[in-house]
Design a protein around this motif. Structure first.
Motif, PDB file in Angstrom:
ATOM      1  N   ASP A  28      11.512  -6.403  -2.060  1.00 58.46           N
ATOM      2  CA  ASP A  28      11.568  -5.433  -0.967  1.00 58.46           C
ATOM      3  C   ASP A  28      11.067  -4.071  -1.436  1.00 58.46           C
ATOM      4  O   ASP A  28      10.260  -3.419  -0.770  1.00 58.46           O
ATOM      5  CB  ASP A  28      13.010  -5.342  -0.465  1.00 58.46           C
ATOM      6  CG  ASP A  28      13.159  -4.396   0.714  1.00 58.46           C
ATOM      7  OD1 ASP A  28      14.276  -3.904   0.919  1.00 58.46           O
ATOM      8  OD2 ASP A  28      12.156  -4.141   1.419  1.00 58.46           O
ATOM      9  N   THR A  29      11.522  -3.653  -2.589  1.00 56.08           N
ATOM     10  CA  THR A  29      11.135  -2.361  -3.143  1.00 56.08           C
ATOM     11  C   THR A  29       9.638  -2.305  -3.412  1.00 56.08           C
ATOM     12  O   THR A  29       8.971  -1.311  -3.131  1.00 56.08           O
ATOM     13  CB  THR A  29      11.904  -2.089  -4.443  1.00 56.08           C
ATOM     14  OG1 THR A  29      13.302  -2.106  -4.170  1.00 56.08           O
ATOM     15  CG2 THR A  29      11.519  -0.747  -5.039  1.00 56.08           C
ATOM     16  N   HIS A  30       9.095  -3.377  -3.951  1.00 57.24           N
ATOM     17  CA  HIS A  30       7.687  -3.424  -4.316  1.00 57.24           C
ATOM     18  C   HIS A  30       6.799  -3.219  -3.095  1.00 57.24           C
ATOM     19  O   HIS A  30       5.793  -2.496  -3.156  1.00 57.24           O
ATOM     20  CB  HIS A  30       7.375  -4.755  -4.989  1.00 57.24           C
ATOM     21  CG  HIS A  30       6.029  -4.797  -5.647  1.00 57.24           C
ATOM     22  ND1 HIS A  30       5.669  -3.930  -6.655  1.00 57.24           N
ATOM     23  CD2 HIS A  30       4.944  -5.589  -5.419  1.00 57.24           C
ATOM     24  CE1 HIS A  30       4.427  -4.191  -7.047  1.00 57.24           C
ATOM     25  NE2 HIS A  30       3.968  -5.187  -6.302  1.00 57.24           N
ATOM     26  N   GLU A  31       7.162  -3.821  -1.981  1.00 51.83           N
ATOM     27  CA  GLU A  31       6.375  -3.662  -0.758  1.00 51.83           C
ATOM     28  C   GLU A  31       6.422  -2.219  -0.251  1.00 51.83           C
ATOM     29  O   GLU A  31       5.413  -1.675   0.189  1.00 51.83           O
ATOM     30  CB  GLU A  31       6.889  -4.624   0.327  1.00 51.83           C
ATOM     31  CG  GLU A  31       6.576  -6.082   0.058  1.00 51.83           C
ATOM     32  CD  GLU A  31       5.077  -6.329  -0.097  1.00 51.83           C
ATOM     33  OE1 GLU A  31       4.291  -5.800   0.726  1.00 51.83           O
ATOM     34  OE2 GLU A  31       4.682  -7.022  -1.049  1.00 51.83           O
ATOM     35  N   LEU A  32       7.601  -1.620  -0.306  1.00 46.69           N
ATOM     36  CA  LEU A  32       7.734  -0.229   0.144  1.00 46.69           C
ATOM     37  C   LEU A  32       6.984   0.728  -0.782  1.00 46.69           C
ATOM     38  O   LEU A  32       6.434   1.742  -0.335  1.00 46.69           O
ATOM     39  CB  LEU A  32       9.211   0.153   0.218  1.00 46.69           C
ATOM     40  CG  LEU A  32      10.032  -0.574   1.292  1.00 46.69           C
ATOM     41  CD1 LEU A  32      11.518  -0.274   1.131  1.00 46.69           C
ATOM     42  CD2 LEU A  32       9.551  -0.188   2.685  1.00 46.69           C
ATOM     43  N   LEU A  33       6.954   0.399  -2.078  1.00 44.38           N
ATOM     44  CA  LEU A  33       6.205   1.226  -3.024  1.00 44.38           C
ATOM     45  C   LEU A  33       4.711   1.198  -2.717  1.00 44.38           C
ATOM     46  O   LEU A  33       4.022   2.218  -2.804  1.00 44.38           O
ATOM     47  CB  LEU A  33       6.446   0.742  -4.455  1.00 44.38           C
ATOM     48  CG  LEU A  33       7.773   1.110  -5.110  1.00 44.38           C
ATOM     49  CD1 LEU A  33       7.934   0.354  -6.418  1.00 44.38           C
ATOM     50  CD2 LEU A  33       7.859   2.612  -5.349  1.00 44.38           C
ATOM     51  N   LYS A  34       4.211   0.034  -2.362  1.00 39.27           N
ATOM     52  CA  LYS A  34       2.788  -0.101  -2.037  1.00 39.27           C
ATOM     53  C   LYS A  34       2.396   0.804  -0.877  1.00 39.27           C
ATOM     54  O   LYS A  34       1.289   1.345  -0.818  1.00 39.27           O
ATOM     55  CB  LYS A  34       2.465  -1.552  -1.674  1.00 39.27           C
ATOM     56  CG  LYS A  34       2.370  -2.497  -2.857  1.00 39.27           C
ATOM     57  CD  LYS A  34       1.984  -3.889  -2.365  1.00 39.27           C
ATOM     58  CE  LYS A  34       1.841  -4.872  -3.509  1.00 39.27           C
ATOM     59  NZ  LYS A  34       1.473  -6.234  -3.015  1.00 39.27           N
TER      60      LYS A  34
END
Length: 443
Positions: free
Chosen positions: A286-292
């Motif tokens: 979840d975090t990785h997608e928001l970081l992108k």
């Protein structure tokens, strides 16, 4: 040969408790070392704090004063700086500040030798030299020779003249990997009084200095300040935020100064900086997608510090500025990429997070900006903030009372006694300490 090697290891292990107790009992206490070595000027270089009562050293002030204060924090990952490291990109501001408060975490590797053994002050002198160069060297074109920074005395201080410009180191303190230093404009140097320090260890077994805080207290004209540099409990498992909350409450409770203001919250203005280690409650995917998507605001809804603060479980009544920058931890070495679980990475998987923070309390403080630096020196990015502060200057002579003078001279004795009592308590725990040493990784 194996038998001899085993004997050597056994002898080394049995000596750890003795080394630690010797360090606690024989080494001067934190307050003692700080006051005598890093604040009081000798007679040939200036005026001692308690001599301000002399007629020649009276300072008459009449108006309010507006100043700028730079606050920076950086976990440098146990790496010692090289001479070519340029800190000006980190210490820059739209206009020069009047006060610089700079805190570090992990200036040395957090291994058993550094936690229990003699303090390694080598990196401290390197960082102080680089800071002095950044603050006291005029702008130059890259590739041209650097102008020499203004000289600093052997004890880390400069000897300011009334007509001199630049910045002076007024106080610094190291506790294992935590380091805090305060610099002021040279013409403000003589107006800083009542420098005090208090250290609280919150590391191994809740006592040792691999985690904890350094607090520096000072008075500028009539306004009191407390700067608290911390490295709190690590870990991103559920419930680890409770350990960090407890660290904060213990630091607030155990930080004591020899005379008023005696606690952190008794000061007019307080800055809390450091690697607070609060993580995100979201899963990594979840975090990785928001970081992108650079979606910081949605990510911040999952920030443990904000959740805990909103619930009133930590830092109730404290302020933090808006965060409009990417998480500051954890990066691959010399890279702009976060650590991820992949075949190319041998690092532990860490969910990116805003571990490095600056909070404050005080009516006279206003935050101008709150940003991060982009140096790839560490697995953390540095964070810094610029504050405006208003000093209410009373129209009267600044003269310390007799009570204050006595408190200054008795401070070292009181803190030394307290250190010995604490050491006796810790001695009871040392038999359990050896089983903890081998499982104290760096985070």
């Amino acid at each position: 040969m194996m038998r001899n090697k085993a004997k050597k290891i056994s002898k080394l292990q049995s000596s750890w408790p003795k080394l630690a107790v010797k360090k606690w009992l024989n080494r001067r206490s934190s307050a003692d070392k700080f006051v005598t070595e890093e604040w009081l000027m000798n007679s040939k270089n200036g005026t001692k704090a308690w001599e301000l009562g002399n007629e020649a050293t009276h300072v008459h002030v009449t108006n309010a004063m507006d100043l700028r204060m730079f606050v920076g924090t950086w976990n440098v990952g146990g790496k010692s700086p090289n001479n070519g490291l340029d800190l000006r990109d980190w210490l820059k501001s739209p206009s020069p500040a009047d006060i610089y408060v700079i805190g570090f975490q992990e200036i040395v590797p957090l291994n058993a030798g550094n936690v229990l053994g003699p303090e390694d002050s080598g990196p401290v002198s390197k960082w102080l030299g680089l800071i002095s160069e950044a603050l006291n060297t005029t702008t130059y074109t890259y590739g041209s020779p650097k102008p020499r920074p203004r000289p600093i005395l052997d004890n880390g201080q400069c000897s300011p003249r009334s007509d001199e410009k630049g910045y002076c180191l007024i106080g610094s303190k190291q506790m294992v990997g935590i380091f805090l230093c305060v610099w002021v404009r040279a013409d403000l140097y003589k107006h800083v009084t009542n420098m005090k320090v208090s250290c609280v260890g919150r590391g191994i077994m809740g006592y040792l200095g691999n985690k904890g805080s350094i607090s520096i207290s000072m008075t500028l004209y009539q306004t009191t300040f407390c700067f608290v540099c911390t490295h709190l409990a690590s870990g991103e498992k559920d419930g680890d935020e409770i350990k960090r909350n407890f660290d904060v409450s213990e630091i607030l409770k155990k930080t004591k100064f020899p005379h008023y203001p005696e606690s952190i919250l008794e000061h007019d203005n307080v800055i809390w900086l450091g690697d607070l280690n609060y993580r995100l409650v979201a899963g990594y995917d979840d975090t990785h997608e928001l970081l992108k998507k650079n979606n910081w605001q949605t990510l911040l809804e999952k920030d443990q510090l904000r959740i805990e603060q909103k619930a009133g479980r930590v830092f109730k009544g404290w302020n933090e500025g808006g965060i409009y920058f990417a998480p500051t931890y954890k990066y691959l070495a010399n890279s702009n990429n976060y650590v991820a679980q992949s075949s190319k990475s041998k690092e532990k998987r860490r969910t990116p997070a805003w571990c490095d923070r600056i909070l404050w309390k005080g009516e006279g403080l206003k935050q101008i900006w709150y940003v991060r630096g982009e140096s790839k020196f560490s697995d953390h990015r540095p964070v810094y903030s610029l504050f405006s502060l208003e000093l209410n200057l009373l129209s009267k002579y600044l003269k310390p009372s007799t009570t204050t003078t006595r408190a200054l001279t008795n401070a070292a004795l009181s803190s030394t006694c307290a250190s010995k009592v604490q050491a006796e308590e810790q001695l009871l725990l040392l038999t359990r300490l050896q089983s903890c040493i081998d499982i104290a990784p760096r985070f």
